[in-house]
Design a protein around this motif. Structure first.
Motif, short mmCIF file in Angstrom:
data_model
loop_
_atom_site.label_atom_id
_atom_site.label_comp_id
_atom_site.label_asym_id
_atom_site.label_seq_id
_atom_site.Cartn_x
_atom_site.Cartn_y
_atom_site.Cartn_z
N GLY A 27 0.83 -1.20 0.00
CA GLY A 27 0.00 0.00 0.00
C GLY A 27 0.86 1.25 0.00
N GLY A 28 0.28 2.35 -0.41
CA GLY A 28 1.01 3.60 -0.55
C GLY A 28 1.44 4.20 0.77
N ARG A 29 0.72 3.94 1.84
CA ARG A 29 1.05 4.55 3.13
C ARG A 29 2.17 3.82 3.85
NH1 ARG A 29 -4.80 6.23 5.67
NH2 ARG A 29 -5.47 7.42 3.85
N LYS A 30 2.36 2.56 3.57
CA LYS A 30 3.37 1.77 4.28
C LYS A 30 4.77 1.94 3.69
CE LYS A 30 2.81 -1.34 7.55
NZ LYS A 30 2.96 -0.98 8.89
N ILE A 31 4.86 2.30 2.41
CA ILE A 31 6.15 2.35 1.73
C ILE A 31 7.09 3.40 2.34
CG2 ILE A 31 7.28 2.84 -0.48
CD1 ILE A 31 4.97 1.35 -1.79
N PRO A 32 6.65 4.64 2.62
CA PRO A 32 7.58 5.58 3.26
C PRO A 32 8.10 5.08 4.61
CG PRO A 32 5.69 6.76 2.41
CD PRO A 32 5.39 5.30 2.27
N GLU A 33 7.24 4.41 5.34
CA GLU A 33 7.64 3.84 6.62
C GLU A 33 8.71 2.77 6.44
OE1 GLU A 33 5.19 1.42 9.92
OE2 GLU A 33 4.19 3.21 9.15
N LEU A 34 8.52 1.92 5.43
CA LEU A 34 9.51 0.88 5.13
C LEU A 34 10.84 1.48 4.70
CD1 LEU A 34 7.25 -1.62 3.18
CD2 LEU A 34 8.25 -1.98 5.43
N MET A 35 10.78 2.52 3.87
CA MET A 35 12.01 3.17 3.40
C MET A 35 12.75 3.85 4.55
SD MET A 35 12.41 2.45 0.29
CE MET A 35 11.57 0.90 0.42
N ARG A 36 12.00 4.47 5.47
CA ARG A 36 12.63 5.09 6.64
C ARG A 36 13.36 4.04 7.46
NH1 ARG A 36 7.96 7.24 8.52
NH2 ARG A 36 7.52 8.62 6.80
N GLY A 37 12.71 2.90 7.66
CA GLY A 37 13.34 1.82 8.42
C GLY A 37 14.58 1.30 7.72
N LEU A 38 14.50 1.18 6.40
CA LEU A 38 15.66 0.71 5.64
C LEU A 38 16.80 1.72 5.73
CD1 LEU A 38 16.79 -1.39 3.62
CD2 LEU A 38 15.84 0.04 1.82
N GLY A 39 16.49 3.00 5.61
CA GLY A 39 17.51 4.04 5.70
C GLY A 39 18.17 4.08 7.06
N SER A 40 17.37 3.97 8.12
CA SER A 40 17.96 3.99 9.45
C SER A 40 18.81 2.75 9.71
CB SER A 40 16.88 4.13 10.52
OG SER A 40 16.06 3.00 10.56
N GLY A 41 18.40 1.62 9.15
CA GLY A 41 19.21 0.41 9.29
C GLY A 41 20.55 0.52 8.59
N ILE A 42 20.55 1.11 7.41
CA ILE A 42 21.80 1.31 6.68
C ILE A 42 22.70 2.29 7.43
CG2 ILE A 42 22.78 2.30 4.56
CD1 ILE A 42 20.36 1.12 3.08
N LYS A 43 22.10 3.36 7.98
CA LYS A 43 22.88 4.35 8.73
C LYS A 43 23.51 3.71 9.97
CE LYS A 43 22.69 8.80 10.91
NZ LYS A 43 21.99 9.56 11.87
N GLU A 44 22.74 2.90 10.68
CA GLU A 44 23.28 2.22 11.86
C GLU A 44 24.41 1.28 11.49
OE1 GLU A 44 20.23 0.31 14.12
OE2 GLU A 44 19.03 2.14 14.25
N PHE A 45 24.26 0.59 10.36
CA PHE A 45 25.30 -0.33 9.91
C PHE A 45 26.58 0.43 9.58
CE2 PHE A 45 27.53 -2.54 6.48
CZ PHE A 45 27.78 -3.76 7.10
N LYS A 46 26.46 1.56 8.88
CA LYS A 46 27.64 2.36 8.54
C LYS A 46 28.31 2.90 9.80
CE LYS A 46 26.39 3.83 3.90
NZ LYS A 46 26.08 4.97 3.03
N ASP A 47 27.50 3.39 10.75
CA ASP A 47 28.05 3.91 12.00
C ASP A 47 28.78 2.82 12.78
OD1 ASP A 47 27.09 6.41 11.41
OD2 ASP A 47 25.32 6.24 12.73
N ALA A 48 28.20 1.64 12.81
CA ALA A 48 28.83 0.53 13.53
C ALA A 48 30.12 0.10 12.86
CB ALA A 48 27.86 -0.64 13.62
N SER A 49 30.15 0.11 11.53
CA SER A 49 31.38 -0.29 10.84
C SER A 49 32.46 0.76 11.01
CB SER A 49 31.10 -0.56 9.36
OG SER A 49 30.71 0.63 8.71
N LYS A 50 32.09 2.06 11.10
CA LYS A 50 33.08 3.11 11.33
C LYS A 50 33.64 3.00 12.75
CE LYS A 50 31.28 6.56 8.15
NZ LYS A 50 30.60 7.86 8.04
N ASP A 51 32.78 2.70 13.72
CA ASP A 51 33.22 2.58 15.10
C ASP A 51 34.13 1.37 15.29
OD1 ASP A 51 31.80 4.81 15.78
OD2 ASP A 51 30.09 3.70 16.59
N ASP A 52 33.91 0.33 14.52
CA ASP A 52 34.67 -0.90 14.66
C ASP A 52 36.05 -0.79 14.01
OD1 ASP A 52 35.03 -3.51 15.55
OD2 ASP A 52 34.40 -4.35 13.63
#
Length: 65
Positions: A27-52
């Motif tokens: 549905g159209g309303r769920k997609i922005p929510e999914l993309m936000r979650g995907l973006g935050s997951g990628i950001k957390e992964f990059k931050d964790a790899s930089k810290d490591d």
């Protein structure tokens, strides 16, 4: 090109079909929510790899000595 890679080519009709299927599934309303979650997951992964990365360097230096 070999015959193995021909089915892996994605053109405009395939992308349109994928977008339509995603819209029907989520549905159209769920997609922005999914993309936000995907973006935050990628950001957390990059931050964790930089810290490591700096934490591993002293260990590698000790192994070389």
């Amino acid at each position: 090109m070999s015959a193995v890679f021909i089915p892996l080519q994605i053109g405009a009709p395939q992308i349109i079909l994928i977008v339509v299927v995603v819209l029907l599934l989520f549905g159209g309303r769920k997609i922005p929510e999914l993309m936000r979650g995907l973006g935050s997951g990628i950001k957390e992964f990059k931050d964790a790899s930089k810290d490591d990365a700096p934490a591993n360097k002293p260990e590698e230096d000790k192994k070389r000595l």
